[in-house]
Motif scaffolding. Structure first.
Motif, PDB file in Angstrom:
ATOM      1  N   ASP A  53       1.698   9.897  -1.631  1.00 45.58           N
ATOM      2  CA  ASP A  53       2.981   9.521  -1.101  1.00 45.58           C
ATOM      3  C   ASP A  53       4.036  10.838  -1.168  1.00 45.58           C
ATOM      4  N   ILE A  54       4.940  11.024  -0.079  1.00 45.70           N
ATOM      5  CA  ILE A  54       5.745  12.288  -0.185  1.00 45.70           C
ATOM      6  C   ILE A  54       6.944  12.137  -1.131  1.00 45.70           C
ATOM      7  N   GLY A  61       6.074  14.682  -3.163  1.00 43.48           N
ATOM      8  CA  GLY A  61       4.723  15.231  -2.792  1.00 43.48           C
ATOM      9  C   GLY A  61       4.401  16.472  -2.251  1.00 43.48           C
ATOM     10  N   TYR A  62       5.334  17.185  -1.561  1.00 44.12           N
ATOM     11  CA  TYR A  62       4.987  18.462  -1.202  1.00 44.12           C
ATOM     12  C   TYR A  62       4.675  19.504  -2.415  1.00 44.12           C
ATOM     13  N   ASP A  63       5.434  19.210  -3.503  1.00 45.19           N
ATOM     14  CA  ASP A  63       5.202  19.936  -4.500  1.00 45.19           C
ATOM     15  C   ASP A  63       4.063  19.744  -5.545  1.00 45.19           C
ATOM     16  N   VAL A  64       3.801  18.091  -5.475  1.00 38.87           N
ATOM     17  CA  VAL A  64       2.484  17.801  -5.954  1.00 38.87           C
ATOM     18  C   VAL A  64       1.047  18.266  -5.262  1.00 38.87           C
ATOM     19  N   ALA A  65       1.211  18.226  -4.145  1.00 37.13           N
ATOM     20  CA  ALA A  65       0.210  18.892  -3.055  1.00 37.13           C
ATOM     21  C   ALA A  65       0.000  20.540  -3.367  1.00 37.13           C
ATOM     22  N   ARG A  66       0.945  21.222  -3.512  1.00 32.24           N
ATOM     23  CA  ARG A  66       0.967  22.545  -4.129  1.00 32.24           C
ATOM     24  C   ARG A  66       0.178  22.920  -5.093  1.00 32.24           C
ATOM     25  N   GLU A  67       0.877  22.129  -5.977  1.00 26.66           N
ATOM     26  CA  GLU A  67       0.309  22.187  -7.487  1.00 26.66           C
ATOM     27  C   GLU A  67      -1.123  21.558  -7.790  1.00 26.66           C
ATOM     28  N   ALA A  75     -11.225  21.784  -2.530  1.00 20.70           N
ATOM     29  CA  ALA A  75     -12.612  20.887  -2.577  1.00 20.70           C
ATOM     30  C   ALA A  75     -12.364  19.324  -2.369  1.00 20.70           C
ATOM     31  N   ILE A  76     -11.175  18.771  -2.828  1.00 21.70           N
ATOM     32  CA  ILE A  76     -10.747  17.490  -2.833  1.00 21.70           C
ATOM     33  C   ILE A  76      -9.595  17.185  -1.683  1.00 21.70           C
ATOM     34  N   PRO A  77     -10.050  16.445  -0.833  1.00 24.56           N
ATOM     35  CA  PRO A  77      -8.964  16.211   0.304  1.00 24.56           C
ATOM     36  C   PRO A  77      -7.719  15.503  -0.375  1.00 24.56           C
ATOM     37  N   ILE A  78      -6.689  15.871   0.421  1.00 23.67           N
ATOM     38  CA  ILE A  78      -5.299  15.338   0.023  1.00 23.67           C
ATOM     39  C   ILE A  78      -4.840  14.533   1.272  1.00 23.67           C
ATOM     40  N   ILE A  79      -4.519  13.455   1.272  1.00 18.07           N
ATOM     41  CA  ILE A  79      -4.153  12.809   2.353  1.00 18.07           C
ATOM     42  C   ILE A  79      -2.639  12.317   2.170  1.00 18.07           C
ATOM     43  N   ALA A  80      -1.549  12.882   2.869  1.00 17.04           N
ATOM     44  CA  ALA A  80      -0.103  12.328   2.660  1.00 17.04           C
ATOM     45  C   ALA A  80      -0.256  10.906   3.464  1.00 17.04           C
ATOM     46  N   ILE A  81       0.477   9.958   2.733  1.00 18.39           N
ATOM     47  CA  ILE A  81       0.753   8.726   3.202  1.00 18.39           C
ATOM     48  C   ILE A  81       2.032   8.462   2.878  1.00 18.39           C
ATOM     49  N   THR A  82       2.915   8.624   4.273  1.00 21.42           N
ATOM     50  CA  THR A  82       4.433   8.859   4.072  1.00 21.42           C
ATOM     51  C   THR A  82       4.998   8.141   5.251  1.00 21.42           C
ATOM     52  N   SER A  83       6.237   7.707   4.988  1.00 23.05           N
ATOM     53  CA  SER A  83       7.182   7.281   6.004  1.00 23.05           C
ATOM     54  C   SER A  83       8.078   8.506   6.604  1.00 23.05           C
ATOM     55  N   TYR A  84       7.702   9.662   6.311  1.00 23.73           N
ATOM     56  CA  TYR A  84       8.403  10.514   7.050  1.00 23.73           C
ATOM     57  C   TYR A  84       7.745  10.860   8.364  1.00 23.73           C
ATOM     58  N   ALA A  85       8.368  10.593   9.455  1.00 23.35           N
ATOM     59  CA  ALA A  85       7.512  10.585  10.651  1.00 23.35           C
ATOM     60  C   ALA A  85       8.430  11.290  11.680  1.00 23.35           C
ATOM     61  N   MET A  86       9.252  12.396  11.230  1.00 18.06           N
ATOM     62  CA  MET A  86      10.077  13.149  12.278  1.00 18.06           C
ATOM     63  C   MET A  86       9.292  14.312  12.480  1.00 18.06           C
ATOM     64  N   PRO A  87       9.734  14.844  13.856  1.00 21.55           N
ATOM     65  CA  PRO A  87       9.015  15.848  13.937  1.00 21.55           C
ATOM     66  C   PRO A  87       9.207  17.307  13.127  1.00 21.55           C
ATOM     67  N   GLY A  88       7.799  17.782  12.808  1.00 23.79           N
ATOM     68  CA  GLY A  88       7.675  18.815  11.823  1.00 23.79           C
ATOM     69  C   GLY A  88       7.257  18.441  10.382  1.00 23.79           C
ATOM     70  N   LEU A  94       0.887  19.609   5.795  1.00 27.34           N
ATOM     71  CA  LEU A  94      -0.319  20.421   6.018  1.00 27.34           C
ATOM     72  C   LEU A  94       0.013  21.553   5.274  1.00 27.34           C
ATOM     73  N   GLU A  95       1.450  22.125   5.445  1.00 26.99           N
ATOM     74  CA  GLU A  95       1.644  23.690   4.836  1.00 26.99           C
ATOM     75  C   GLU A  95       1.585  23.481   3.685  1.00 26.99           C
ATOM     76  N   ALA A  96       1.982  22.286   2.981  1.00 23.49           N
ATOM     77  CA  ALA A  96       2.049  21.982   1.545  1.00 23.49           C
ATOM     78  C   ALA A  96       0.706  21.968   0.652  1.00 23.49           C
ATOM     79  N   GLY A  97      -0.291  21.759   1.682  1.00 24.77           N
ATOM     80  CA  GLY A  97      -1.772  21.536   1.088  1.00 24.77           C
ATOM     81  C   GLY A  97      -2.402  20.377   1.408  1.00 24.77           C
ATOM     82  N   CYS A  98      -1.566  19.294   2.165  1.00 22.02           N
ATOM     83  CA  CYS A  98      -2.516  18.145   2.425  1.00 22.02           C
ATOM     84  C   CYS A  98      -3.460  18.467   3.458  1.00 22.02           C
ATOM     85  N   SER A  99      -4.717  17.758   3.703  1.00 20.01           N
ATOM     86  CA  SER A  99      -5.738  17.774   4.719  1.00 20.01           C
ATOM     87  C   SER A  99      -5.215  16.928   5.639  1.00 20.01           C
TER      88      SER A  99
END
Length: 130
Positions: A53-54, A61-67, A75-88, A94-99
């Motif tokens: 979750d973000i 979640g962005y900081d968690v993904a980076r860490e 090696a381990i895929p990270i899938i963001a599951i979030t209600s954030y659905a705005m452009p960008g 993905l920039e934070a490290g999510c697959s």
């Protein structure tokens, strides 16, 4: 061998739904209720997939993904599951490290198709577990 999936999610209903779907397909779920707990659990258990979750307490979640990327590499895929659905928002995850990126509310009918591409677990053949 069953795949272990770490779910880092603070919302009880979202955690319940995702856990229910994954367990129905034979996966083992490891829950974490905040970002720091998720990082600690990931280091200890080395899951096959992380659903993140973000909007989380303690660390977003962005900081968690980076860490997680610093600690575990790619090696381990990270899938963001979030209600954030705005452009960008997808790009930011993905920039934070999510697959990959899945928006909430999740669609139970397509959820497994979306994440199984990152797993080689019990239902990778597309069949439901009994």
């Amino acid at each position: 061998m069953k795949s272990n999936i770490l779910i880092i999610e603070d919302n009880e209903q979202n955690l319940y739904l995702v856990t229910f779907i994954l367990e129905k397909y034979g996966y083992t779920v490891i829950p974490a209720r905040n970002g720091q707990a998720g990082i600690d659990i990931a280091k200890e258990n080395c899951p096959d997939l992380i659903l993140l979750d973000i909007q989380l307490p303690i660390m977003n979640g962005y900081d968690v993904a980076r860490e997680l990327r610093k600690i575990l590499g790619d090696a381990i895929p990270i899938i963001a599951i979030t209600s954030y659905a705005m452009p960008g928002d997808r790009e930011k995850a993905l920039e934070a490290g999510c697959s990959d990126y899945i928006t909430k509310p999740i669609n139970p009918d397509t959820f497994m198709t979306n994440i199984e591409q990152y797993l080689s677990g019990p239902s990778s053949s597309g069949e439901k577990a009994a």
